[in-house]
Design a protein around this motif. Sequence first.
Motif, mmCIF file in Angstrom:
data_model
loop_
_atom_site.group_PDB
_atom_site.id
_atom_site.type_symbol
_atom_site.label_atom_id
_atom_site.label_comp_id
_atom_site.label_asym_id
_atom_site.label_seq_id
_atom_site.Cartn_x
_atom_site.Cartn_y
_atom_site.Cartn_z
ATOM 1 N N ALA A 1 -18.989 1.585 14.348
ATOM 2 C CA ALA A 1 -19.062 1.779 12.991
ATOM 3 C C ALA A 1 -18.651 3.092 12.377
ATOM 4 O O ALA A 1 -18.985 4.276 12.924
ATOM 5 C CB ALA A 1 -20.438 1.259 12.391
ATOM 6 N N LEU A 2 -17.904 3.319 11.187
ATOM 7 C CA LEU A 2 -17.535 4.320 10.739
ATOM 8 C C LEU A 2 -18.847 4.986 9.838
ATOM 9 O O LEU A 2 -18.893 6.363 9.574
ATOM 10 C CB LEU A 2 -16.435 4.262 9.678
ATOM 11 C CG LEU A 2 -15.176 4.003 10.495
ATOM 12 C CD1 LEU A 2 -13.977 3.364 9.453
ATOM 13 C CD2 LEU A 2 -14.645 4.824 11.497
ATOM 14 N N THR A 3 -19.676 4.214 9.337
ATOM 15 C CA THR A 3 -20.707 4.556 8.805
ATOM 16 C C THR A 3 -21.878 3.430 8.713
ATOM 17 O O THR A 3 -21.586 2.383 9.022
ATOM 18 C CB THR A 3 -20.625 5.035 7.129
ATOM 19 O OG1 THR A 3 -21.716 5.457 6.732
ATOM 20 C CG2 THR A 3 -20.169 3.574 6.247
ATOM 21 N N ASN A 4 -23.250 3.577 8.638
ATOM 22 C CA ASN A 4 -24.284 2.566 8.443
ATOM 23 C C ASN A 4 -24.779 2.891 7.006
ATOM 24 O O ASN A 4 -26.186 2.346 6.912
ATOM 25 C CB ASN A 4 -24.898 2.721 9.367
ATOM 26 C CG ASN A 4 -26.006 3.932 9.840
ATOM 27 O OD1 ASN A 4 -25.794 4.998 9.144
ATOM 28 N ND2 ASN A 4 -26.782 3.955 10.935
ATOM 29 N N LYS A 5 -24.489 3.655 6.258
ATOM 30 C CA LYS A 5 -25.080 3.947 4.854
ATOM 31 C C LYS A 5 -24.042 3.216 3.742
ATOM 32 O O LYS A 5 -22.687 3.862 3.666
ATOM 33 C CB LYS A 5 -25.231 5.256 4.716
ATOM 34 C CG LYS A 5 -26.275 5.975 5.546
ATOM 35 C CD LYS A 5 -26.480 7.383 5.097
ATOM 36 C CE LYS A 5 -27.257 8.157 6.159
ATOM 37 N NZ LYS A 5 -28.233 7.631 6.852
ATOM 38 N N PHE A 6 -24.693 2.428 3.016
ATOM 39 C CA PHE A 6 -23.773 1.587 1.999
ATOM 40 C C PHE A 6 -24.389 1.657 0.726
ATOM 41 O O PHE A 6 -25.621 1.424 0.617
ATOM 42 C CB PHE A 6 -23.531 0.211 2.435
ATOM 43 C CG PHE A 6 -22.992 0.167 3.831
ATOM 44 C CD1 PHE A 6 -21.593 0.507 4.015
ATOM 45 C CD2 PHE A 6 -23.725 -0.094 4.778
ATOM 46 C CE1 PHE A 6 -21.032 0.153 5.290
ATOM 47 C CE2 PHE A 6 -23.202 -0.154 6.332
ATOM 48 C CZ PHE A 6 -21.750 -0.255 6.523
ATOM 49 N N SER A 7 -23.587 1.405 -0.498
ATOM 50 C CA SER A 7 -24.119 1.470 -1.856
ATOM 51 C C SER A 7 -23.643 0.189 -2.449
ATOM 52 O O SER A 7 -22.599 -0.526 -1.822
ATOM 53 C CB SER A 7 -23.970 2.561 -2.614
ATOM 54 O OG SER A 7 -22.569 2.666 -2.657
ATOM 55 N N PHE A 8 -24.281 -0.264 -3.354
ATOM 56 C CA PHE A 8 -23.827 -1.599 -3.697
ATOM 57 C C PHE A 8 -23.739 -1.282 -5.366
ATOM 58 O O PHE A 8 -24.358 -0.727 -5.993
ATOM 59 C CB PHE A 8 -24.850 -2.756 -3.600
ATOM 60 C CG PHE A 8 -24.995 -2.973 -2.003
ATOM 61 C CD1 PHE A 8 -24.039 -3.835 -1.626
ATOM 62 C CD2 PHE A 8 -26.052 -2.452 -1.374
ATOM 63 C CE1 PHE A 8 -24.001 -4.264 -0.214
ATOM 64 C CE2 PHE A 8 -25.994 -2.737 -0.018
ATOM 65 C CZ PHE A 8 -25.199 -3.573 0.813
ATOM 66 N N PRO A 9 -22.622 -2.170 -6.232
ATOM 67 C CA PRO A 9 -22.365 -1.806 -7.325
ATOM 68 C C PRO A 9 -23.636 -1.874 -8.352
ATOM 69 O O PRO A 9 -23.377 -1.295 -9.427
ATOM 70 C CB PRO A 9 -21.334 -2.645 -7.713
ATOM 71 C CG PRO A 9 -21.133 -3.763 -6.470
ATOM 72 C CD PRO A 9 -21.779 -3.127 -5.475
ATOM 73 N N PHE A 10 -24.611 -2.476 -7.980
ATOM 74 C CA PHE A 10 -25.577 -2.771 -8.747
ATOM 75 C C PHE A 10 -27.059 -2.311 -8.280
ATOM 76 O O PHE A 10 -27.993 -2.573 -9.121
ATOM 77 C CB PHE A 10 -25.731 -4.324 -9.327
ATOM 78 C CG PHE A 10 -24.593 -4.998 -9.701
ATOM 79 C CD1 PHE A 10 -24.356 -4.660 -11.280
ATOM 80 C CD2 PHE A 10 -23.881 -5.996 -9.106
ATOM 81 C CE1 PHE A 10 -23.113 -5.468 -11.706
ATOM 82 C CE2 PHE A 10 -22.767 -6.627 -9.558
ATOM 83 C CZ PHE A 10 -22.353 -6.370 -10.980
ATOM 84 N N GLY A 11 -26.815 -1.378 -7.172
ATOM 85 C CA GLY A 11 -27.881 -0.813 -6.759
ATOM 86 C C GLY A 11 -28.848 -1.882 -6.271
ATOM 87 O O GLY A 11 -28.556 -2.955 -5.873
ATOM 88 N N ALA A 12 -30.275 -1.561 -6.400
ATOM 89 C CA ALA A 12 -31.182 -2.586 -6.032
ATOM 90 C C ALA A 12 -31.149 -3.968 -6.520
ATOM 91 O O ALA A 12 -31.686 -5.008 -6.093
ATOM 92 C CB ALA A 12 -32.650 -1.818 -6.070
ATOM 93 N N ASP A 13 -30.579 -3.930 -7.817
ATOM 94 C CA ASP A 13 -30.703 -5.131 -8.605
ATOM 95 C C ASP A 13 -29.523 -6.057 -8.190
ATOM 96 O O ASP A 13 -29.800 -7.230 -8.300
ATOM 97 C CB ASP A 13 -30.174 -4.701 -10.212
ATOM 98 C CG ASP A 13 -30.605 -5.623 -11.077
ATOM 99 O OD1 ASP A 13 -31.670 -6.414 -10.719
ATOM 100 O OD2 ASP A 13 -29.853 -5.981 -12.107
ATOM 101 N N THR A 14 -28.611 -5.727 -7.084
ATOM 102 C CA THR A 14 -27.939 -6.679 -6.333
ATOM 103 C C THR A 14 -28.812 -7.723 -5.776
ATOM 104 O O THR A 14 -28.241 -8.803 -5.561
ATOM 105 C CB THR A 14 -26.989 -5.767 -5.371
ATOM 106 O OG1 THR A 14 -26.628 -4.789 -5.954
ATOM 107 C CG2 THR A 14 -26.236 -6.649 -4.411
#
Length: 182
Positions: free
Chosen positions: A89-102
């Motif tokens: 894997a190139l990373t294991n840290k991800f963010s989501f467009p709505f943050g925790a509200d996702t």
Amino acid sequence: LSMKDDQLGAHAASADLGNGVTPKAANVKIKPILNIAITAEELAVVFYTNVLKNANHLGFSNAGFLDIQAALIEEQIHQTFLAKQGAKALTNKFSFPFGADTFRNFNHFITVQQQMEALFVAAYLAAGKEFAMLGRPDLVQVAAQIGGVEAEHRAIGRAIGGMKPANNRAFETLLLNAVEDA
């Protein structure tokens, strides 16, 4: 389904694979594709793990919960398979467009889920094309197998979201020209 490490290596005795690509050159191009694929699977595992942890906020039916649980397990199987092929894997840290509200707002969850699965399908379609150009029908088959399951995840999300019909495509959308575009 299992491939031995040597199946990812050179499997043709000739100087090229009949398409102007040598086995060594093909392997150099295959590795980044597999690395991107396992990164996507890592993203899916993180996403669905968080979805299940917050299922009470999302209001799933029992059937919907079980469908998401199955999707998580399938993504984990894909991840394990790719890791056994040497993918990293190139990373294991991800963010989501709505943050925790996702993971707390159903509409945000389903929006992200649909975007992710459509992109995963497109990436596996692109991978299949690239593997074919590299003379690797074995990897074309694997890309098709995994991409088919990702399409099921997209349809399951549509069903959970009450979108009609859940199976709304005769052909999946080609969102990418190459896996690296993902």
